[in-house]
Design an enzyme around this catalytic site. Structure first.
Site, short mmCIF file in Angstrom:
data_model
loop_
_atom_site.label_atom_id
_atom_site.label_comp_id
_atom_site.label_asym_id
_atom_site.label_seq_id
_atom_site.Cartn_x
_atom_site.Cartn_y
_atom_site.Cartn_z
N LYS A 146 -20.96 -15.74 -25.81
CA LYS A 146 -20.46 -16.53 -26.94
C LYS A 146 -21.22 -16.10 -28.21
CE LYS A 146 -18.79 -20.36 -24.05
NZ LYS A 146 -19.36 -20.25 -22.69
N THR A 158 -24.21 -19.00 -21.06
CA THR A 158 -23.42 -17.79 -20.91
C THR A 158 -23.99 -16.77 -21.89
OG1 THR A 158 -21.84 -18.74 -22.47
CG2 THR A 158 -21.27 -18.85 -20.13
N ARG A 201 -19.40 -10.80 -20.59
CA ARG A 201 -19.15 -12.01 -19.81
C ARG A 201 -20.24 -12.11 -18.76
NH1 ARG A 201 -14.24 -14.20 -21.78
NH2 ARG A 201 -14.82 -15.84 -20.34
N ASP A 261 -27.59 -27.04 -21.50
CA ASP A 261 -26.56 -26.00 -21.43
C ASP A 261 -26.34 -25.51 -22.86
OD1 ASP A 261 -24.23 -24.55 -21.38
OD2 ASP A 261 -23.21 -25.85 -19.94
N TYR A 296 -24.62 -2.32 -4.87
CA TYR A 296 -24.93 -3.65 -4.33
C TYR A 296 -26.43 -3.89 -4.38
CZ TYR A 296 -21.35 -6.67 -2.37
OH TYR A 296 -20.37 -7.59 -2.22
N GLU A 312 -28.13 -7.31 -3.48
CA GLU A 312 -28.49 -8.70 -3.15
C GLU A 312 -30.01 -8.84 -3.08
OE1 GLU A 312 -26.38 -9.84 0.37
OE2 GLU A 312 -24.46 -9.85 -0.67
N1 DSN Z 1 -14.52 -22.22 -21.67
C1 DSN Z 1 -15.69 -22.21 -22.49
C2 DSN Z 1 -15.39 -22.66 -23.87
O1 DSN Z 1 -14.38 -22.23 -24.39
O2 DSN Z 1 -16.15 -23.39 -24.49
C3 DSN Z 1 -16.80 -22.97 -21.90
O3 DSN Z 1 -16.96 -22.59 -20.59
#
Ligand code: DSN
Length: 433
Positions: free
Chosen positions: A231, A228, A237, A202, A56, A58
């Site tokens: 991707k 994120t 993740r 974003d 942990y 925080e």
């Molecule tokens: N769910 C994601 C996507 O597939 O683009 C975005 O958060």
């Protein structure tokens, strides 16, 4: 078999071990075209599965609410420094659990409930957290939206400016989940300045392309950048926020204690590894190949009569409107899945159909490029897609996909896909030969 091997898991919980093994095999045998997915490296996979999950922490490095941070502090600092260096940002926060909490932290940092947010409409390519009516961001704030032009399938910056000056949003968001074209960060920044709004970029979908120089960067234009890490960036993740020194404290406070508790340190380690990988020269080649593959796939689909939103792509993502193929996105996606090709049904701009049964398909090239597929393979990929979509159109319903003739055709394609992929190694999978 899954790599690394999981003997302890197999001994303690054979049911879960079997499911892990089955998922690894599925990922190995499938042509994975989901635009938001990828294959992480074995190093990222190892980092994500470490004892760091036990801790942990925080707070932030040097200011934690638990003892025993001798290792986690430098670990998180390393991840932060790598994020700053890779993207050229003044400040990075690597703690957001995923993209939705990262975006919510931006709302918390800069807005009060009821404030106006201007963003891309979800059915036009935006994201749930950009003010969709079903999201907390649409319920607690006042979203107004821009979309794309019907004739071009592209965002018209004059439209954005007109709405921004009329609605005076406190926050403008650019980026989304189904945008096949370059995002004009500089033009968005100019509009945000004129309207007196904070600009959030974003870049979740394109972060890897930005890192690899295959898409312009929002750094220097947007006040805050969310992404994120899983991707095109090819990490675990997770998510990150990048910002200027001016907004650093406000944003950090919004993430913790505003929105989250302890960061997931095993994820932070894996993010740090992915950032190191993305800073290598080979990642530039990867990013360029992702775009080249997407464009080759677009050309091959256009040759086969597919109707692509905006007529093609500048990035990793394609959006196909199947109306002229006589089948819905959902039935086609089910047929393609049975044919060993994994993607998702998606709304297309101005879609007359419902979001859970829309007209389109979304495809992406990030995962297949990691696997090693090249532009020369895209004609075969498009050919398989054409055959499976035609089979779905002939079947006419989801149930009819199971009828013998259709099932046989889809199974034949799945066999061909599997044969091709057997020549391309997958991180996380050791060949059984
Ligand atoms: N769910 C994601 C996507 O597939 O683009 C975005 O958060």
């Amino acid at each position: 078999m899954h790599e690394p091997n999981v003997p302890h898991l197999a001994a303690t919980d054979p049911e879960i071990a079997a499911l892990v093994e089955a998922e690894a095999r599925r990922q190995y045998q499938k042509l994975r075209l989901i635009a938001s997915e990828n294959y992480v490296s074995a190093a990222v996979l190892e980092a994500a599965g470490t004892v760091l999950t036990n801790k942990y922490s925080e707070g932030y490095a040097g200011k934690r609410y638990y003892e025993g941070q001798q290792i986690v502090d430098p670990l998180e600092e390393l991840a932060v420094e790598r994020a700053k260096a890779l993207f050229g940002a003044e400040h990075a926060n690597v703690q957001p659990y995923s993209g939705s909490p990262a975006n919510l932290a931006v709302y918390l940092a800069f807005l009060s409930p009821g404030d106006t947010v201007l963003s891309m409409d979800l059915p036009m390519g935006g994201h749930l957290t950009h003010g969709s009516p079903v999201s907390i961001t649409g319920k607690w704030f006042r979203p107004v939206h821009y979309g794309v032009r019907r004739e071009t399938g592209r965002v018209d910056m004059d439209d954005v400016r007109e709405i921004a000056l009329r609605e005076r949003p406190k926050l403008i968001i650019c980026g989304g989940t189904a945008i096949p074209r370059t995002i004009e960060f500089a033009a968005f920044a100019e509009i945000a300045r004129e309207a007196g709004a904070i600009l959030l970029a974003d870049m979740a979908h394109i972060a890897g392309l930005v890192a690899g120089g295959a898409h312009p960067s929002p750094v220097g234009h947007a006040d805050v950048i969310s992404t994120t890490t899983h991707k095109t960036l090819r990490g675990p993740r997770g998510a990150m926020l990048l910002t200027t020194a001016e907004h650093a404290k406000t944003l950090d406070k919004a993430v913790f204690p505003g929105l989250q508790g302890g960061p997931h340190n095993h994820t932070t380690a894996a993010i740090a590894v992915a950032l190191k990988e993305a800073s290598q020269p080979s990642f530039k080649d990867y990013a360029a190949n992702v775009v080249a593959n997407a464009q080759a796939l677009a050309d091959a689909l256009l040759e086969r009569g597919f109707d692509l939103v905006s007529g093609g792509t500048d990035n990793h993502l394609l959006l196909a409107d199947l109306t002229n193929k006589g089948v819905t996105g959902k039935i086609a996606a089910k047929a393609l899945d049975a044919a060993g090709i994994e993607l998702n049904f998606n709304t297309v701009p101005f879609d007359p159909r419902r979001p859970f049964d829309p007209s389109g398909l979304r495809l992406g090239s990030a995962a297949i490029t990691t696997r090693g597929l090249e532009t020369g393979h895209m004609a075969a990929v498009a050919g398989w897609i054409e055959r499976a979509v035609a089979a779905a159109a002939r079947a006419g319903s989801r149930e009819a996909l199971a009828e013998p003739e259709t099932a046989r055709e889809l199974d034949t394609i799945a066999g061909e896909v599997k044969d091709l992929l057997s020549g391309f190694p997958m991180p996380g999978w050791a060949s059984e030969d």
